[in-house]
Design a protein around this motif. Structure first.
Motif, PDB file in Angstrom:
ATOM      1  N   GLY A 243     -14.234  13.099  -2.364  1.00  0.00           N
ATOM      2  CA  GLY A 243     -14.167  12.919  -0.924  1.00  0.00           C
ATOM      3  C   GLY A 243     -13.620  11.555  -0.540  1.00  0.00           C
ATOM      4  N   ARG A 244     -14.039  10.514  -1.259  1.00  0.00           N
ATOM      5  CA  ARG A 244     -13.528   9.170  -0.980  1.00  0.00           C
ATOM      6  C   ARG A 244     -12.034   9.081  -1.260  1.00  0.00           C
ATOM      7  N   ALA A 245     -11.592   9.674  -2.362  1.00  0.00           N
ATOM      8  CA  ALA A 245     -10.165   9.641  -2.684  1.00  0.00           C
ATOM      9  C   ALA A 245      -9.357  10.359  -1.614  1.00  0.00           C
ATOM     10  N   PHE A 246      -9.891  11.495  -1.137  1.00  0.00           N
ATOM     11  CA  PHE A 246      -9.221  12.254  -0.081  1.00  0.00           C
ATOM     12  C   PHE A 246      -9.163  11.426   1.200  1.00  0.00           C
ATOM     13  N   ALA A 247     -10.279  10.782   1.544  1.00  0.00           N
ATOM     14  CA  ALA A 247     -10.312   9.942   2.743  1.00  0.00           C
ATOM     15  C   ALA A 247      -9.346   8.773   2.621  1.00  0.00           C
ATOM     16  N   GLY A 248      -9.300   8.154   1.462  1.00  0.00           N
ATOM     17  CA  GLY A 248      -8.397   7.031   1.270  1.00  0.00           C
ATOM     18  C   GLY A 248      -6.939   7.413   1.453  1.00  0.00           C
ATOM     19  N   ARG A 249      -6.609   8.628   1.096  1.00  0.00           N
ATOM     20  CA  ARG A 249      -5.231   9.099   1.221  1.00  0.00           C
ATOM     21  C   ARG A 249      -4.914   9.571   2.634  1.00  0.00           C
ATOM     22  N   HIS A 250      -5.865  10.246   3.305  1.00  0.00           N
ATOM     23  CA  HIS A 250      -5.547  10.950   4.536  1.00  0.00           C
ATOM     24  C   HIS A 250      -6.214  10.402   5.796  1.00  0.00           C
ATOM     25  N   ALA A 251      -7.446   9.912   5.715  1.00  0.00           N
ATOM     26  CA  ALA A 251      -8.253   9.674   6.914  1.00  0.00           C
ATOM     27  C   ALA A 251      -7.801   8.431   7.675  1.00  0.00           C
ATOM     28  N   GLU A 252      -7.925   8.516   8.993  1.00  0.00           N
ATOM     29  CA  GLU A 252      -7.801   7.345   9.856  1.00  0.00           C
ATOM     30  C   GLU A 252      -9.179   6.858  10.287  1.00  0.00           C
ATOM     31  N   CYS A 253     -10.104   7.776  10.474  1.00  0.00           N
ATOM     32  CA  CYS A 253     -11.490   7.456  10.807  1.00  0.00           C
ATOM     33  C   CYS A 253     -12.388   8.170   9.804  1.00  0.00           C
ATOM     34  N   VAL A 254     -13.379   7.473   9.290  1.00  0.00           N
ATOM     35  CA  VAL A 254     -14.291   8.057   8.311  1.00  0.00           C
ATOM     36  C   VAL A 254     -15.714   7.955   8.846  1.00  0.00           C
ATOM     37  N   PHE A 255     -16.444   9.047   8.723  1.00  0.00           N
ATOM     38  CA  PHE A 255     -17.816   9.158   9.169  1.00  0.00           C
ATOM     39  C   PHE A 255     -18.715   9.042   7.944  1.00  0.00           C
ATOM     40  N   VAL A 256     -19.580   8.021   7.910  1.00  0.00           N
ATOM     41  CA  VAL A 256     -20.504   7.837   6.797  1.00  0.00           C
ATOM     42  C   VAL A 256     -21.933   7.990   7.306  1.00  0.00           C
ATOM     43  N   SER A 257     -22.811   8.367   6.395  1.00  0.00           N
ATOM     44  CA  SER A 257     -24.224   8.497   6.757  1.00  0.00           C
ATOM     45  C   SER A 257     -25.072   7.941   5.633  1.00  0.00           C
ATOM     46  N   GLY A 258     -26.243   7.490   5.988  1.00  0.00           N
ATOM     47  CA  GLY A 258     -27.179   6.954   5.020  1.00  0.00           C
ATOM     48  C   GLY A 258     -28.374   6.384   5.743  1.00  0.00           C
ATOM     49  N   PRO A 259     -29.521   6.317   5.084  1.00  0.00           N
ATOM     50  CA  PRO A 259     -30.744   5.896   5.778  1.00  0.00           C
ATOM     51  C   PRO A 259     -30.866   4.405   6.026  1.00  0.00           C
ATOM     52  N   SER A 260     -29.965   3.580   5.456  1.00  0.00           N
ATOM     53  CA  SER A 260     -30.095   2.128   5.612  1.00  0.00           C
ATOM     54  C   SER A 260     -28.748   1.468   5.404  1.00  0.00           C
ATOM     55  N   ALA A 261     -28.663   0.196   5.803  1.00  0.00           N
ATOM     56  CA  ALA A 261     -27.438  -0.575   5.579  1.00  0.00           C
ATOM     57  C   ALA A 261     -27.163  -0.730   4.092  1.00  0.00           C
ATOM     58  N   ALA A 262     -28.216  -0.860   3.283  1.00  0.00           N
ATOM     59  CA  ALA A 262     -28.037  -1.003   1.837  1.00  0.00           C
ATOM     60  C   ALA A 262     -27.364   0.219   1.232  1.00  0.00           C
ATOM     61  N   VAL A 263     -27.602   1.387   1.796  1.00  0.00           N
ATOM     62  CA  VAL A 263     -26.981   2.617   1.318  1.00  0.00           C
ATOM     63  C   VAL A 263     -25.555   2.735   1.838  1.00  0.00           C
ATOM     64  N   VAL A 264     -25.332   2.369   3.088  1.00  0.00           N
ATOM     65  CA  VAL A 264     -24.029   2.574   3.724  1.00  0.00           C
ATOM     66  C   VAL A 264     -22.989   1.574   3.233  1.00  0.00           C
ATOM     67  N   ALA A 265     -23.367   0.325   3.012  1.00  0.00           N
ATOM     68  CA  ALA A 265     -22.397  -0.728   2.684  1.00  0.00           C
ATOM     69  C   ALA A 265     -21.531  -0.393   1.473  1.00  0.00           C
ATOM     70  N   PRO A 266     -22.099   0.026   0.332  1.00  0.00           N
ATOM     71  CA  PRO A 266     -21.221   0.333  -0.805  1.00  0.00           C
ATOM     72  C   PRO A 266     -20.317   1.531  -0.554  1.00  0.00           C
ATOM     73  N   ARG A 267     -20.731   2.450   0.302  1.00  0.00           N
ATOM     74  CA  ARG A 267     -19.875   3.585   0.635  1.00  0.00           C
ATOM     75  C   ARG A 267     -18.662   3.126   1.444  1.00  0.00           C
ATOM     76  N   VAL A 268     -18.885   2.179   2.343  1.00  0.00           N
ATOM     77  CA  VAL A 268     -17.770   1.650   3.125  1.00  0.00           C
ATOM     78  C   VAL A 268     -16.790   0.918   2.211  1.00  0.00           C
ATOM     79  N   ARG A 269     -17.322   0.118   1.293  1.00  0.00           N
ATOM     80  CA  ARG A 269     -16.450  -0.598   0.359  1.00  0.00           C
ATOM     81  C   ARG A 269     -15.635   0.379  -0.480  1.00  0.00           C
TER      82      ARG A 269
END
Length: 462
Positions: free
Chosen positions: A233-259
């Protein structure tokens, strides 16, 4: 830290959406989803709050993993009944001038040719304010409804998606030159045939030999949203997405997904900052801290734990009815959505979730964080979350509709504006122009490369 915090409303053409049981609250109006006036009022509220857009979720199946039947989902209105989100867009656009519309559409079960026309039509009717949340589906019930025994395996869905994107990009970007339509009453020529080309594709999953039926819309390709957080999913988003929707219960979970998403964009040859990342969040506001917490307690009284587990079972493919309430939740690999299960088994090594805790967490706002407080407190926490994670904004869920969004427009937005963290007015132009300062995808994007290579974008006439 980025100056502007962007906000989308996260909704669905259904009852309740992300907060199971809250449809029973006496002030909730989500059960009015069948009535157009309900959506028109919501559109006006969101534009008053200068939301960038409304992000419409959708699923093409029912949540029938819990207990092996759809009964729990039906009783608790867990995203069923659900109507088509695309049909709401023209009406909501007619009562607004700037609000964008991100619509979820599953590519697995619809041929690309009619879908491409549908999105071009929406782009025309909204004046270029439409986006597409690209999803591949995660419910076996949706696959069975489409005549298949089960959903396509997780990674194979992305193989199909890559080819699907190639086909729709070619229809949107290659088939018509910008100046193909003449509308010349004197000569009687509406379209110059020399400037319209047939698209031929003979691939593994799709075959096509057709002219795109729509003339070029304001954006050609709609703004592209994506929400996959698995490695594919990340590879697909990196190639195609302009906006990405992430979810997670805390900033500690979300931050590495954004990176990881920004890294995937760099690996695809794109500027990582060309992707706007939105985190799911629910905010519960009051004019004072005490009022906000009283409202939160009021909402909790209506939360439905069985409904929450039925929702989580559908997201993860794990039947939570088979687990004891105090049993620890462990990771299971399957072909359903992987992000939801990762949120409770892998993302935070310092926390072990029980089934009871999962039900309580999902009860309001799904798998995202819930922030409770007065406008200043919530603004502080949103700023801190954005600082810690590098997100550009938030997809805001509602607990009670329309109350949650009215509170954001009337309490939170003025506070963020006062701090200089929120736009004072909408920008001009299409949704892509408002978000990125350009109407069309540039040549670093796969769709933009097609147009740049084919020369379909003619010089603009004065």
């Amino acid at each position: 830290m980025k100056d502007e915090i962007r906000l989308n409303a996260f909704a669905m053409n259904t009852v309740g959406h992300q907060s199971p049981g809250l449809w029973r609250h006496p002030r909730d109006r989500s059960a009015d989803y069948r009535h157009l006036a309900h959506w028109l009022d919501l559109a006006r509220t969101l534009e008053r709050g200068r939301f960038d857009g409304i992000f419409f979720a959708d699923v093409l199946g029912v949540y029938d993993v819990y207990g092996g039947t759809p009964d729990a989902a039906l009783r608790a209105a867990i995203q069923v009944p659900a109507n088509d989100p695309l049909l709401l867009v023209p009406a909501m656009a007619a009562v607004t001038e700037h609000l964008g519309f991100g619509v979820t559409a599953t590519l697995t079960y619809e041929p690309p040719f009619p879908f491409a026309r549908r999105m071009s039509t929406l782009d025309h009717l909204t004046g270029g304010r439409v986006g597409w949340n690209v999803v591949t589906g995660y419910l076996d019930s949706a696959a069975r409804a489409a005549g298949r025994p089960r959903q396509v395996a997780h990674d194979a869905r992305y193989d199909l998606a890559e080819e699907y994107m190639e086909v729709v990009y070619r229809l949107w970007e290659e088939s018509w030159d910008d100046d193909a339509v003449l509308r010349d009453r004197a000569s009687g020529v509406f379209t110059d045939p020399a400037k319209v080309r047939r698209i031929r594709h003979d691939g593994t999953h799709f075959q096509l030999d057709a002219l795109h039926l729509s003339e070029p819309s304001p954006q050609r390709t709609p703004v592209l949203y994506q929400a996959g957080s698995s490695s594919r999913g990340r590879a697909f988003a990196g190639r195609h997405a302009e906006c990405v929707f992430v979810s997670g219960p805390s900033a500690a979970v979300v931050a590495p997904r954004v990176r990881a998403i920004r890294q995937a964009a760099a690996e695809a040859g794109r500027d990582p900052d060309d992707i706007l990342v939105f985190a799911m969040m629910t905010v519960i506001l009051g004019e004072t801290e005490a009022a906000a917490h009283a409202r939160h307690e009021d909402y909790l009284a209506y939360a439905d734990p069985v409904g929450a587990l039925a929702l989580m079972s559908g997201w993860t493919g794990v039947d939570f009815s088979r687990l004891r309430l105090d049993e620890e939740v462990r990771h299971v690999e399957n072909d359903a959505g992987r992000t939801a299960m990762d949120n409770i088994t892998r993302a935070d090594p310092d926390r072990v979730w029980t089934v009871r805790q999962v039900a309580e967490h999902v009860g309001i706002g799904g798998i995202g964080p819930v922030m409770v407080g007065d406008p200043g407190q919530v603004a502080d926490r949103l700023e801190a979350f954005a600082q810690a994670t590098d997100v550009d904004g938030f997809n805001l869920c509602y607990a009670v509709l329309p109350e949650s969004f009215e509170d954001i427009a009337d309490l939170l937005v003025p506070e963020l504006t006062r701090r200089g963290r929120y736009k004072r007015s909408y920008g001009s132009g299409t949704l892509r122009e408002k978000l990125f300062g350009r109407a069309r995808l540039d040549c670093s994007h796969p769709a933009g490369r097609l147009r740049c290579a084919s020369g379909t974008q003619a010089p603009r006439r004065p």
